[in-house]
Scaffold this motif. Structure first.
Motif, short mmCIF file in Angstrom:
data_model
loop_
_atom_site.label_atom_id
_atom_site.label_comp_id
_atom_site.label_asym_id
_atom_site.label_seq_id
_atom_site.Cartn_x
_atom_site.Cartn_y
_atom_site.Cartn_z
N ASN A 87 0.50 -1.17 0.18
CA ASN A 87 -0.03 0.26 0.04
C ASN A 87 0.87 1.35 -0.07
N PHE A 88 0.21 2.34 -0.59
CA PHE A 88 1.03 3.43 -1.17
C PHE A 88 0.52 4.37 -0.05
N ILE A 89 0.92 5.21 1.05
CA ILE A 89 2.28 6.47 1.51
C ILE A 89 1.80 7.56 0.59
N SER A 90 0.18 8.25 1.09
CA SER A 90 -0.02 9.35 0.13
C SER A 90 0.55 10.42 0.66
N ASP A 136 0.37 14.99 16.38
CA ASP A 136 0.20 13.42 16.43
C ASP A 136 1.12 13.38 15.46
N VAL A 137 0.98 12.46 14.83
CA VAL A 137 1.24 12.06 13.84
C VAL A 137 0.65 10.91 13.03
N THR A 138 0.33 11.29 11.23
CA THR A 138 -0.61 11.06 10.66
C THR A 138 -0.27 10.82 10.05
N ILE A 139 -0.19 9.06 8.80
CA ILE A 139 0.60 8.92 7.72
C ILE A 139 -0.54 8.18 7.42
N GLU A 140 -0.63 8.71 5.99
CA GLU A 140 -2.33 8.65 5.07
C GLU A 140 -1.97 7.53 4.01
N PHE A 141 -2.96 7.15 3.76
CA PHE A 141 -3.26 5.80 2.96
C PHE A 141 -4.47 6.52 1.91
N GLU A 142 -4.47 6.78 1.28
CA GLU A 142 -5.16 8.08 0.57
C GLU A 142 -6.31 6.30 -0.69
N ASP A 143 -5.79 5.38 -0.54
CA ASP A 143 -6.62 3.97 -1.64
C ASP A 143 -6.47 2.77 -0.37
N GLY A 144 -5.92 2.93 1.02
CA GLY A 144 -6.20 1.95 2.12
C GLY A 144 -5.29 1.48 2.89
N PHE A 145 -6.30 -0.05 3.11
CA PHE A 145 -5.09 -0.49 3.53
C PHE A 145 -5.66 -1.90 3.88
N ASP A 146 -5.53 -2.71 4.36
CA ASP A 146 -6.11 -4.12 4.22
C ASP A 146 -6.11 -4.54 5.86
N VAL A 147 -7.32 -5.26 6.50
CA VAL A 147 -7.21 -5.47 7.40
C VAL A 147 -7.28 -6.77 7.92
N LYS A 201 -10.11 -7.73 4.50
CA LYS A 201 -10.35 -6.44 3.83
C LYS A 201 -9.99 -5.61 3.43
N TYR A 202 -10.16 -4.42 2.10
CA TYR A 202 -9.04 -3.82 2.69
C TYR A 202 -10.07 -2.35 2.15
N THR A 203 -9.95 -1.51 3.13
CA THR A 203 -10.38 -0.42 3.38
C THR A 203 -10.52 0.86 2.22
N GLY A 204 -10.98 1.83 2.66
CA GLY A 204 -10.68 2.94 1.65
C GLY A 204 -10.15 3.46 2.25
N ARG A 205 -10.40 5.34 2.04
CA ARG A 205 -9.24 5.93 2.40
C ARG A 205 -9.07 5.61 4.39
N ALA A 206 -7.29 5.43 4.59
CA ALA A 206 -7.20 5.27 5.37
C ALA A 206 -6.09 5.77 6.64
N ASP A 228 8.04 9.66 -2.96
CA ASP A 228 6.55 7.95 -3.04
C ASP A 228 7.07 6.60 -2.45
N LEU A 229 6.39 6.17 -1.37
CA LEU A 229 7.05 5.48 -0.59
C LEU A 229 5.11 4.14 -0.21
N GLU A 230 5.95 3.05 -1.23
CA GLU A 230 4.87 1.89 -1.28
C GLU A 230 5.50 0.98 0.02
N VAL A 231 4.80 0.94 0.80
CA VAL A 231 5.31 -0.15 2.24
C VAL A 231 5.07 -1.54 2.28
N PHE A 232 6.76 -2.06 2.15
CA PHE A 232 6.42 -3.75 2.28
C PHE A 232 7.35 -4.53 3.65
N ASP A 233 7.29 -3.57 4.75
CA ASP A 233 6.73 -4.41 6.22
C ASP A 233 6.42 -3.64 6.95
N PHE A 234 6.36 -3.66 8.01
CA PHE A 234 5.50 -2.78 9.05
C PHE A 234 5.66 -3.59 10.62
#
Length: 151
Positions: free
Chosen positions: A18-21, A28-39, A52-57, A100-106
């Motif tokens: 998922n891409f960090i938008s 606080d720090v807010t890291i936004e994902f315009e296209d969401g992430f997976d729950v 499931k995947y979310t909308g904006r998150a 432009d960052l695409e997360v691969f691990d957390f």
């Protein structure tokens, strides 16, 4: 932004691919994902029984602070399956925020968030950044469809 769901269960949320938008650094720090992430189905806020995947998150770090960031370039896999790091270079918060960052691990351990990303500019390389926080929340408003890894 107001969020309908905020989960502290970091192990049942996947940011992989998922891409960090944007990243907002305020109290606080807010890291936004315009296209969401997976729950994942195991998350207490997901009552669907499916991944499931979310909308904006967003990932919200209460009282979040920047610790460090660095680029890493990998060029070869070793016989034991590990990767040989060819170079590492520290980076500033300002530089990190422009990528432009695409997360691969957390990972979240002892109030430190570590995020590993693919960096998409000129050539593909990797970065790792660390943030501290008092509390970590994964926030979204809706579950839209099956996550890419749902079978």
């Amino acid at each position: 932004m107001e969020w309908q769901y905020c989960s502290e269960d970091w192990q049942s949320v996947s940011l992989h691919d998922n891409f960090i938008s944007s990243m907002l650094f305020e109290d606080d720090v807010t890291i936004e994902f315009e296209d969401g992430f997976d729950v994942c189905a195991e998350n207490p806020m997901n009552d669907t029984g499916r991944h499931k995947y979310t909308g904006r998150a967003a990932v919200l770090l209460k009282n979040g602070r920047f610790i460090s960031a660095k680029y890493s370039s990998y060029t070869e896999k070793l016989s034991d399956g590990s990767e040989n790091v060819v170079s590492e270079e520290k980076m500033s918060l300002g530089e990190l925020r422009r990528l432009d960052l695409e997360v691969f691990d957390f990972d979240f351990e002892e109030n430190v968030v570590t995020i590993w990303c693919c960096v998409w500019h000129n050539s593909k390389s990797f970065c790792e950044f660390k943030l501290s926080c008092d509390k970590l929340l994964f926030c979204w408003n809706e579950l839209l469809g099956d996550a890419w890894f749902q079978k």
